[in-house]
Design a protein around this motif. Structure first.
Motif, PDB file in Angstrom:
ATOM      1  N   ARG A  54       1.927 -61.912 -10.240  1.00  0.00           N
ATOM      2  CA  ARG A  54       0.620 -61.494 -10.793  1.00  0.00           C
ATOM      3  C   ARG A  54       0.374 -62.020 -12.203  1.00  0.00           C
ATOM      4  NH1 ARG A  54       0.222 -55.309  -8.480  1.00  0.00           N
ATOM      5  NH2 ARG A  54       0.720 -55.886  -6.346  1.00  0.00           N
ATOM      6  N   GLY A  55       0.671 -63.297 -12.419  1.00  0.00           N
ATOM      7  CA  GLY A  55       0.414 -63.923 -13.709  1.00  0.00           C
ATOM      8  C   GLY A  55       1.495 -63.739 -14.749  1.00  0.00           C
ATOM      9  N   THR A  56       2.566 -63.026 -14.439  1.00  0.00           N
ATOM     10  CA  THR A  56       3.657 -62.776 -15.377  1.00  0.00           C
ATOM     11  C   THR A  56       4.930 -63.444 -14.877  1.00  0.00           C
ATOM     12  OG1 THR A  56       2.708 -60.635 -15.952  1.00  0.00           O
ATOM     13  CG2 THR A  56       5.019 -60.972 -16.506  1.00  0.00           C
ATOM     14  N   ARG A  57       5.665 -64.076 -15.784  1.00  0.00           N
ATOM     15  CA  ARG A  57       6.948 -64.681 -15.423  1.00  0.00           C
ATOM     16  C   ARG A  57       8.069 -63.672 -15.633  1.00  0.00           C
ATOM     17  NH1 ARG A  57       7.503 -70.117 -18.582  1.00  0.00           N
ATOM     18  NH2 ARG A  57       6.969 -68.682 -20.242  1.00  0.00           N
ATOM     19  N   LEU A  58       8.952 -63.595 -14.641  1.00  0.00           N
ATOM     20  CA  LEU A  58      10.108 -62.701 -14.725  1.00  0.00           C
ATOM     21  C   LEU A  58      11.375 -63.492 -14.420  1.00  0.00           C
ATOM     22  CD1 LEU A  58       8.875 -59.636 -12.619  1.00  0.00           C
ATOM     23  CD2 LEU A  58       8.921 -59.835 -15.096  1.00  0.00           C
ATOM     24  N   ALA A  59      12.460 -63.121 -15.070  1.00  0.00           N
ATOM     25  CA  ALA A  59      13.768 -63.689 -14.770  1.00  0.00           C
ATOM     26  C   ALA A  59      14.574 -62.628 -14.030  1.00  0.00           C
ATOM     27  CB  ALA A  59      14.487 -64.102 -16.051  1.00  0.00           C
ATOM     28  N   LEU A  60      15.133 -63.012 -12.894  1.00  0.00           N
ATOM     29  CA  LEU A  60      15.943 -62.096 -12.089  1.00  0.00           C
ATOM     30  C   LEU A  60      17.322 -62.701 -11.877  1.00  0.00           C
ATOM     31  CD1 LEU A  60      13.385 -61.203  -9.273  1.00  0.00           C
ATOM     32  CD2 LEU A  60      13.878 -59.889 -11.332  1.00  0.00           C
ATOM     33  N   GLY A  61      18.344 -61.874 -12.006  1.00  0.00           N
ATOM     34  CA  GLY A  61      19.701 -62.333 -11.744  1.00  0.00           C
ATOM     35  C   GLY A  61      19.984 -62.415 -10.253  1.00  0.00           C
ATOM     36  N   LYS A  62      21.120 -63.020  -9.928  1.00  0.00           N
ATOM     37  CA  LYS A  62      21.511 -63.215  -8.533  1.00  0.00           C
ATOM     38  C   LYS A  62      21.645 -61.887  -7.793  1.00  0.00           C
ATOM     39  CE  LYS A  62      25.063 -65.362  -5.685  1.00  0.00           C
ATOM     40  NZ  LYS A  62      26.314 -66.135  -5.684  1.00  0.00           N
ATOM     41  N   HIS A  63      22.205 -60.873  -8.435  1.00  0.00           N
ATOM     42  CA  HIS A  63      22.403 -59.573  -7.793  1.00  0.00           C
ATOM     43  C   HIS A  63      21.079 -58.987  -7.316  1.00  0.00           C
ATOM     44  CE1 HIS A  63      23.696 -55.488  -6.993  1.00  0.00           C
ATOM     45  NE2 HIS A  63      22.767 -55.054  -7.829  1.00  0.00           N
ATOM     46  N   ILE A  64      20.067 -59.083  -8.154  1.00  0.00           N
ATOM     47  CA  ILE A  64      18.761 -58.524  -7.790  1.00  0.00           C
ATOM     48  C   ILE A  64      18.045 -59.417  -6.779  1.00  0.00           C
ATOM     49  CG2 ILE A  64      16.466 -57.922  -8.671  1.00  0.00           C
ATOM     50  CD1 ILE A  64      17.857 -57.034 -11.270  1.00  0.00           C
ATOM     51  N   SER A  65      17.966 -60.718  -7.050  1.00  0.00           N
ATOM     52  CA  SER A  65      17.206 -61.612  -6.168  1.00  0.00           C
ATOM     53  C   SER A  65      17.811 -61.720  -4.770  1.00  0.00           C
ATOM     54  CB  SER A  65      17.065 -62.997  -6.794  1.00  0.00           C
ATOM     55  OG  SER A  65      18.314 -63.621  -6.948  1.00  0.00           O
ATOM     56  N   SER A  66      19.117 -61.519  -4.658  1.00  0.00           N
ATOM     57  CA  SER A  66      19.737 -61.595  -3.331  1.00  0.00           C
ATOM     58  C   SER A  66      19.542 -60.304  -2.535  1.00  0.00           C
ATOM     59  CB  SER A  66      21.229 -61.924  -3.448  1.00  0.00           C
ATOM     60  OG  SER A  66      21.902 -60.914  -4.156  1.00  0.00           O
ATOM     61  N   ASN A  67      18.945 -59.287  -3.151  1.00  0.00           N
ATOM     62  CA  ASN A  67      18.665 -58.030  -2.456  1.00  0.00           C
ATOM     63  C   ASN A  67      17.168 -57.744  -2.337  1.00  0.00           C
ATOM     64  OD1 ASN A  67      21.323 -56.811  -1.820  1.00  0.00           O
ATOM     65  ND2 ASN A  67      21.615 -57.131  -4.005  1.00  0.00           N
ATOM     66  N   ILE A  68      16.365 -58.786  -2.486  1.00  0.00           N
ATOM     67  CA  ILE A  68      14.918 -58.679  -2.276  1.00  0.00           C
ATOM     68  C   ILE A  68      14.596 -59.486  -1.021  1.00  0.00           C
ATOM     69  CG2 ILE A  68      12.627 -59.220  -3.178  1.00  0.00           C
ATOM     70  CD1 ILE A  68      13.774 -58.862  -5.995  1.00  0.00           C
ATOM     71  N   GLU A  69      14.143 -58.798  -0.005  1.00  0.00           N
ATOM     72  CA  GLU A  69      13.810 -59.449   1.268  1.00  0.00           C
ATOM     73  C   GLU A  69      12.411 -60.041   1.169  1.00  0.00           C
ATOM     74  OE1 GLU A  69      15.034 -60.678   4.953  1.00  0.00           O
ATOM     75  OE2 GLU A  69      16.207 -59.435   3.595  1.00  0.00           O
ATOM     76  N   ILE A  70      12.280 -61.303   1.616  1.00  0.00           N
ATOM     77  CA  ILE A  70      10.987 -61.988   1.538  1.00  0.00           C
ATOM     78  C   ILE A  70      10.652 -62.670   2.857  1.00  0.00           C
ATOM     79  CG2 ILE A  70      11.111 -62.464  -0.940  1.00  0.00           C
ATOM     80  CD1 ILE A  70      11.691 -65.492   0.345  1.00  0.00           C
ATOM     81  N   ARG A  71       9.397 -63.076   2.942  1.00  0.00           N
ATOM     82  CA  ARG A  71       8.965 -63.983   4.005  1.00  0.00           C
ATOM     83  C   ARG A  71       8.276 -65.130   3.287  1.00  0.00           C
ATOM     84  NH1 ARG A  71       4.870 -61.369   7.367  1.00  0.00           N
ATOM     85  NH2 ARG A  71       3.350 -62.384   6.040  1.00  0.00           N
ATOM     86  N   GLN A  72       8.785 -66.338   3.509  1.00  0.00           N
ATOM     87  CA  GLN A  72       8.218 -67.489   2.826  1.00  0.00           C
ATOM     88  C   GLN A  72       6.862 -67.814   3.444  1.00  0.00           C
ATOM     89  OE1 GLN A  72      11.206 -70.327   2.160  1.00  0.00           O
ATOM     90  NE2 GLN A  72       9.964 -71.614   0.865  1.00  0.00           N
ATOM     91  N   GLU A  73       5.852 -67.986   2.588  1.00  0.00           N
ATOM     92  CA  GLU A  73       4.517 -68.286   3.071  1.00  0.00           C
ATOM     93  C   GLU A  73       4.435 -69.754   3.446  1.00  0.00           C
ATOM     94  OE1 GLU A  73       1.841 -66.992  -0.019  1.00  0.00           O
ATOM     95  OE2 GLU A  73       1.827 -64.972   0.806  1.00  0.00           O
ATOM     96  N   VAL A  74       3.794 -70.027   4.559  1.00  0.00           N
ATOM     97  CA  VAL A  74       3.644 -71.390   5.045  1.00  0.00           C
ATOM     98  C   VAL A  74       2.402 -71.991   4.406  1.00  0.00           C
ATOM     99  CG1 VAL A  74       3.312 -72.833   7.081  1.00  0.00           C
ATOM    100  CG2 VAL A  74       4.720 -70.772   7.225  1.00  0.00           C
ATOM    101  N   VAL A  75       2.590 -73.144   3.787  1.00  0.00           N
ATOM    102  CA  VAL A  75       1.467 -73.849   3.183  1.00  0.00           C
ATOM    103  C   VAL A  75       1.040 -74.919   4.174  1.00  0.00           C
ATOM    104  CG1 VAL A  75       0.703 -75.270   1.246  1.00  0.00           C
ATOM    105  CG2 VAL A  75       2.359 -73.438   0.882  1.00  0.00           C
TER     106      VAL A  75
END
Length: 102
Positions: A54-75
């Protein structure tokens, strides 16, 4: 798929946060909620990710980013629509828009 596995430049849809409750609340306060689209801007050494939410940059460590489930959007690739191509100057037919030289 997890956010940690996403490629640089990818847009992803958050499907779930599976970290400690305190971290989950903080991420939600920063705008990382289910259904939110994020973009992976950069990957740093040792697994850190820079994302845009939402317009803000965030830095996330491996521990957090590896526990966020996503679905990659198809372009979708933007293919040229023959209906939108300009007409050929000499023939009046739709085509590449290049003039015919004789």
């Amino acid at each position: 798929m997890t956010l940690y596995e996403a490629e640089k430049g990818a847009s992803c849809l958050i499907m779930g946060l599976y970290v400690e409750p305190a971290i989950t609340r903080r991420l939600q306060a920063l705008g990382l909620n289910d259904g939110t689209t994020v973009k992976v801007l950069n990957r740093k050494k040792h697994g850190a990710l820079i994302i845009q939410v939402r317009g803000t940059r965030l830095a996330l460590g491996k521990h957090i980013s590896s526990n966020i489930e996503i679905r990659q959007e198809v372009v979708e690739d933007k293919q040229e629509n023959p209906e939108t191509k300009p007409k050929n100057v000499e023939t009046g037919q739709k085509g590449s828009g290049q003039e015919v030289h004789k």
